[in-house]
Enzyme design. Structure first.
Site, PDB file in Angstrom:
ATOM      1  N   THR A 114      12.020  12.827  11.995  1.00  0.00           N
ATOM      2  CA  THR A 114      12.986  13.334  12.988  1.00  0.00           C
ATOM      3  C   THR A 114      14.327  13.658  12.698  1.00  0.00           C
ATOM      4  O   THR A 114      14.824  14.279  13.057  1.00  0.00           O
ATOM      5  CB  THR A 114      13.043  11.928  13.811  1.00  0.00           C
ATOM      6  OG1 THR A 114      11.794  11.603  14.168  1.00  0.00           O
ATOM      7  CG2 THR A 114      13.971  12.219  15.062  1.00  0.00           C
ATOM      8  N   SER A 130       5.897  11.554   8.542  1.00  0.00           N
ATOM      9  CA  SER A 130       5.838  10.292   7.658  1.00  0.00           C
ATOM     10  C   SER A 130       4.567   9.489   7.648  1.00  0.00           C
ATOM     11  O   SER A 130       3.773   8.854   7.001  1.00  0.00           O
ATOM     12  CB  SER A 130       6.754   9.238   7.674  1.00  0.00           C
ATOM     13  OG  SER A 130       7.016   8.505   9.143  1.00  0.00           O
ATOM     14  N   SER A 131       3.690   9.936   8.914  1.00  0.00           N
ATOM     15  CA  SER A 131       2.335   9.129   9.235  1.00  0.00           C
ATOM     16  C   SER A 131       1.326   9.763   8.328  1.00  0.00           C
ATOM     17  O   SER A 131       0.232   9.125   8.050  1.00  0.00           O
ATOM     18  CB  SER A 131       1.856   9.338  10.431  1.00  0.00           C
ATOM     19  OG  SER A 131       2.517   8.655  11.612  1.00  0.00           O
ATOM     20  N   THR A 151      10.467   7.540   9.890  1.00  0.00           N
ATOM     21  CA  THR A 151      10.821   5.974   9.669  1.00  0.00           C
ATOM     22  C   THR A 151       9.236   5.257   9.555  1.00  0.00           C
ATOM     23  O   THR A 151       9.242   4.017   9.059  1.00  0.00           O
ATOM     24  CB  THR A 151      11.155   5.327  11.177  1.00  0.00           C
ATOM     25  OG1 THR A 151      10.669   5.890  12.472  1.00  0.00           O
ATOM     26  CG2 THR A 151      12.730   6.105  11.237  1.00  0.00           C
ATOM     27  N   THR A 170      11.234  -3.888   6.164  1.00  0.00           N
ATOM     28  CA  THR A 170      10.098  -3.575   6.985  1.00  0.00           C
ATOM     29  C   THR A 170      10.411  -2.921   8.191  1.00  0.00           C
ATOM     30  O   THR A 170      11.506  -3.152   8.729  1.00  0.00           O
ATOM     31  CB  THR A 170       9.262  -4.967   7.418  1.00  0.00           C
ATOM     32  OG1 THR A 170       8.731  -5.491   6.416  1.00  0.00           O
ATOM     33  CG2 THR A 170       8.296  -4.862   8.532  1.00  0.00           C
ATOM     34  N   THR A 205       1.867 -13.722   3.333  1.00  0.00           N
ATOM     35  CA  THR A 205       1.681 -14.226   4.940  1.00  0.00           C
ATOM     36  C   THR A 205       1.966 -13.037   5.908  1.00  0.00           C
ATOM     37  O   THR A 205       2.593 -11.971   5.736  1.00  0.00           O
ATOM     38  CB  THR A 205       2.931 -15.312   5.147  1.00  0.00           C
ATOM     39  OG1 THR A 205       3.129 -15.896   6.412  1.00  0.00           O
ATOM     40  CG2 THR A 205       4.325 -14.647   4.759  1.00  0.00           C
ATOM     41  N   GLN A 206       1.140 -13.383   7.219  1.00  0.00           N
ATOM     42  CA  GLN A 206       1.288 -12.655   8.186  1.00  0.00           C
ATOM     43  C   GLN A 206       2.802 -12.862   8.930  1.00  0.00           C
ATOM     44  O   GLN A 206       3.378 -11.996   9.716  1.00  0.00           O
ATOM     45  CB  GLN A 206       0.172 -12.761   9.323  1.00  0.00           C
ATOM     46  CG  GLN A 206      -1.008 -12.636   8.886  1.00  0.00           C
ATOM     47  CD  GLN A 206      -2.078 -12.975   9.881  1.00  0.00           C
ATOM     48  OE1 GLN A 206      -1.776 -13.253  11.076  1.00  0.00           O
ATOM     49  NE2 GLN A 206      -3.278 -12.952   9.514  1.00  0.00           N
TER      50      GLN A 206
END
Length: 350
Positions: free
Chosen positions: A14, A59-60, A90, A167, A278-279
């Site tokens: 973007t 970016s995907s 992003t 993240t 860990t989630q």
């Protein structure tokens, strides 16, 4: 005195988009006319040059091959520029930041990754501010005249984060990224305040080594209540798979049913490497419950406070290095470039 030289690497996303005045659709703008689109750059006394992926990508659609292209651009221009700014969409930015941190071993210059939620041509764009700040950070020097940032970092809105600790936390907010287990490298307000104790410092006596190899024969398995023996065994027996990042509950907990432990044990015995993360968005895998003892006993590796993005890219990196099985497991469980805290450390952020 020579001017500071910064190289912009535009991958897509973007931040590099403007609205076509005729069709009203978004299209990449011509970076040869960067100053026309961001006139405030004239106020910076830097030499700014650019190159772009051809063609720029969403970016995907980011792939390991694109990470190699970015690393190649940095490698080939490393001695010509004082810092690098990577403009990126992003959605997969945290994956790219993590991958580059492992691929660019002993990086001693800044690689600042940024993007935006709104195109630069929009009235309320965050892209212009992010771009200018990223360039300023890439040019910053400490009291010894060395680069202030000597690692891969993500700059977004008010914070600079370690890339392999970051993240994407929001699809809507300008402060879209966060490092949940590590403090920010800098806070951006009226000025730029660096948290020097948080900055990574490599061995400056060693040269940059670029690792282009990446092995994509890895996958995630995210646990959920009701996951069945049939499904788990199917996933663990995926043809060609070498490593699994297993996203577990809480502090690394899993079901204690015998069939579950047996499925993992059989997979490890076949040579599959399983890394436990860990989630939760904050916290670490550590021994607290019975299931953690069971996982350790069968050879599952603790990922500590690794993000899932860092875990999967670290695994891709290590599998491509022609290491022994045991050496891969050893390196997965230790920090290579600041991506995880030492065992027993308490994760922290803001």
């Amino acid at each position: 005195m020579a001017h500071t030289r910064i190289l912009l690497i535009y991958t897509g996303g973007t931040i590099g988009m403007i609205e076509d005045p005729v069709t009203k659709s978004l299209k990449p703008f011509d970076f040869d006319h960067l100053i026309d689109n961001v006139p405030k750059l004239r106020m910076l006394n830097y030499e700014i040059e650019h190159l772009s992926l051809n063609p720029p990508i969403d970016s995907s659609d980011m792939l390991p091959e694109n990470w190699r292209q970015i690393c190649s651009a940095i490698d080939e221009n490393y001695d010509r520029y004082d810092g690098f700014v990577v403009l990126h969409g992003t959605d997969t930015m945290a994956y790219t930041a993590s991958a580059l941190s492992f691929m660019l071993e002993n990086l001693t210059k800044p690689v600042i990754i940024t993007g935006s939620q709104l195109p630069i041509g929009e009235v309320r764009t965050d892209g212009e501010e992010n771009l200018i700040t990223a360039i300023q950070i890439a040019a910053e020097r400490d009291s010894k005249g060395e680069p202030m940032i000597q690692e891969v970092a993500i700059l977004f809105e008010n914070y600079l984060w370690r890339g392999n600790r970051s993240t994407k936390m929001s699809a809507d907010n300008f402060n879209a990224f966060r490092s949940n287990n590590y403090p920010p490298l800098a806070h951006i307000g009226l000025g730029i305040h660096y948290y020097t104790d948080s900055l990574y410092r490599p061995d400056r006596s060693r040269p940059l080594t670029v690792h282009y190899g990446l092995d994509s024969d890895v996958m995630y398995i995210s646990l959920f209540p009701g996951i069945s023996e049939r499904i788990l065994n199917h996933l663990l027996n995926t043809p060609g798979i070498k490593g699994v990042v297993m996203k577990t509950y809480g502090a690394g907990n899993t079901p204690t049913a015998p069939w579950f432990t047996k499925a993992l044990s059989d997979a490890v015995a076949r040579g599959l490497i399983i890394l436990n993360v860990t989630q939760c968005i904050n916290g670490s895998v550590h021994k607290r419950y019975v299931s953690a003892d069971q996982l350790e006993a069968i050879g599952v590796i603790s990922g500590g406070d690794l993000t899932s993005e860092a875990a999967i890219t670290k695994m891709m990196h290590l599998f491509a290095m022609n290491l022994t099985h045991d050496e891969i497991k050893r390196r997965l469980g230790k920090s290579l470039c600041g991506e995880m805290s030492p065992p027993g450390a308490i994760p922290s952020s803001l």
